[in-house]
Enzyme design. Structure first.
Site, mmCIF file in Angstrom:
data_model
loop_
_atom_site.group_PDB
_atom_site.id
_atom_site.type_symbol
_atom_site.label_atom_id
_atom_site.label_comp_id
_atom_site.label_asym_id
_atom_site.label_seq_id
_atom_site.Cartn_x
_atom_site.Cartn_y
_atom_site.Cartn_z
ATOM 1 N N LYS A 196 10.941 0.110 -39.276
ATOM 2 C CA LYS A 196 11.853 0.862 -40.154
ATOM 3 C C LYS A 196 11.804 0.244 -41.554
ATOM 4 C CE LYS A 196 16.406 2.927 -39.388
ATOM 5 N NZ LYS A 196 17.682 2.734 -38.670
HETATM 6 O O1 G3P Z 1 20.630 4.190 -38.295
HETATM 7 C C1 G3P Z 1 21.317 4.325 -39.479
HETATM 8 C C2 G3P Z 1 22.423 5.342 -39.531
HETATM 9 O O2 G3P Z 1 22.483 6.139 -38.416
HETATM 10 C C3 G3P Z 1 23.704 4.769 -40.012
HETATM 11 O O3 G3P Z 1 24.841 5.504 -39.685
HETATM 12 O O4 G3P Z 1 27.305 5.749 -39.477
HETATM 13 O O5 G3P Z 1 26.333 3.696 -40.579
HETATM 14 O O6 G3P Z 1 26.257 5.898 -41.715
HETATM 15 P P1 G3P Z 1 26.258 5.191 -40.408
#
Ligand code: G3P
Length: 217
Positions: A83
């Site tokens: 990633k």
């Molecule tokens: O994998 C990264 C992403 O899904 C992050 O989600 O909830 O931290 O905005 P969030």
């Protein structure tokens, strides 16, 4: 649509994988912090549980450092997906790693033009963040729609991995638009099965079945 779980919690990953519904896992530095685990150890454990791609994120921001970290992460298991952040260094690393046969996931995508660059860099996955865009008052799903349109215009094979999913409706709408993958937090993934009429109907069937006095045997 493929389902990835967005977590580094081993217990949750095992539970969801046992259901047979899991196609992969995504992690990021914040999720590693939350797990309290060493990145190499926890990522190896995840790769041993799940057959599909497991995204492990580089921490470096400069190209050659990213490449060094990517080499370390790629050695963890064959199903590692590297990633990388959506910066020019990240895109350059994406191009080099993809050319070397690695799976790549370009993350922190907030615009359709960023997604276009990731596809040109040969990314296996592009991760547009729906919830974080919604948080700013911009419709995150509109971004998924735009990327789908652009990728289809040119036949890019980069898979749209809808990320920063906050609700069951995000999953539904991403599927309607045609995102290839949704990476979903464990609680939201489990909530997908819930419907009050399913619970009510099942309760009734159980009660009526008991009254028949029969057994299926
Ligand atoms: O994998 C990264 C992403 O899904 C992050 O989600 O909830 O931290 O905005 P969030």
């Amino acid at each position: 649509m493929k389902f990835f779980v967005d977590t580094a919690e081993i217990k949750e990953i095992k539970e969801l994988n046992d259901l047979g519904l899991l196609d992969g896992v995504t992690t990021n530095p914040s999720l590693i912090l939350k797990s309290g685990r060493n990145i190499a150890e926890v990522t190896k454990e995840i790769c041993d549980i799940v057959e599909g791609p497991v995204s492990a994120e580089v921490a470096a921001t400069e190209y050659s450092e990213m490449m060094k970290e990517a080499a370390v992460l790629a050695r963890i298991a064959p199903n590692i997906c590297i990633k990388l952040p959506l910066t020019f260094d990240g895109l350059k690393a994406c191009k080099a790693l993809t050319s070397d046969g690695h799976k790549t996931n370009v993350t922190l995508c907030f615009s359709a033009t960023q997604a276009l660059l990731a596809a040109k860099a040969g990314a296996t996955f592009i991760s547009p963040f729906i919830g974080r865009l919604d948080d700013t008052g911009i419709d995150g799903l509109e971004l998924i729609r735009d990327i789908r349109h652009i990728y289809d215009n040119y036949g890019y094979e980069t898979e749209i991995l809808a990320a920063s999913i906050r609700t069951v409706n995000h999953v539904k709408d991403a599927a309607l638009i045609g995102a290839d993958v949704c990476t979903v937090p464990p609680a939201t993934l489990k909530a997908l099965v819930k419907h009050p009429l399913t619970d009510k109907g099942l309760e009734q069937f159980i009660a009526d079945w008991a009254k028949t006095g029969q057994k299926i045997a």
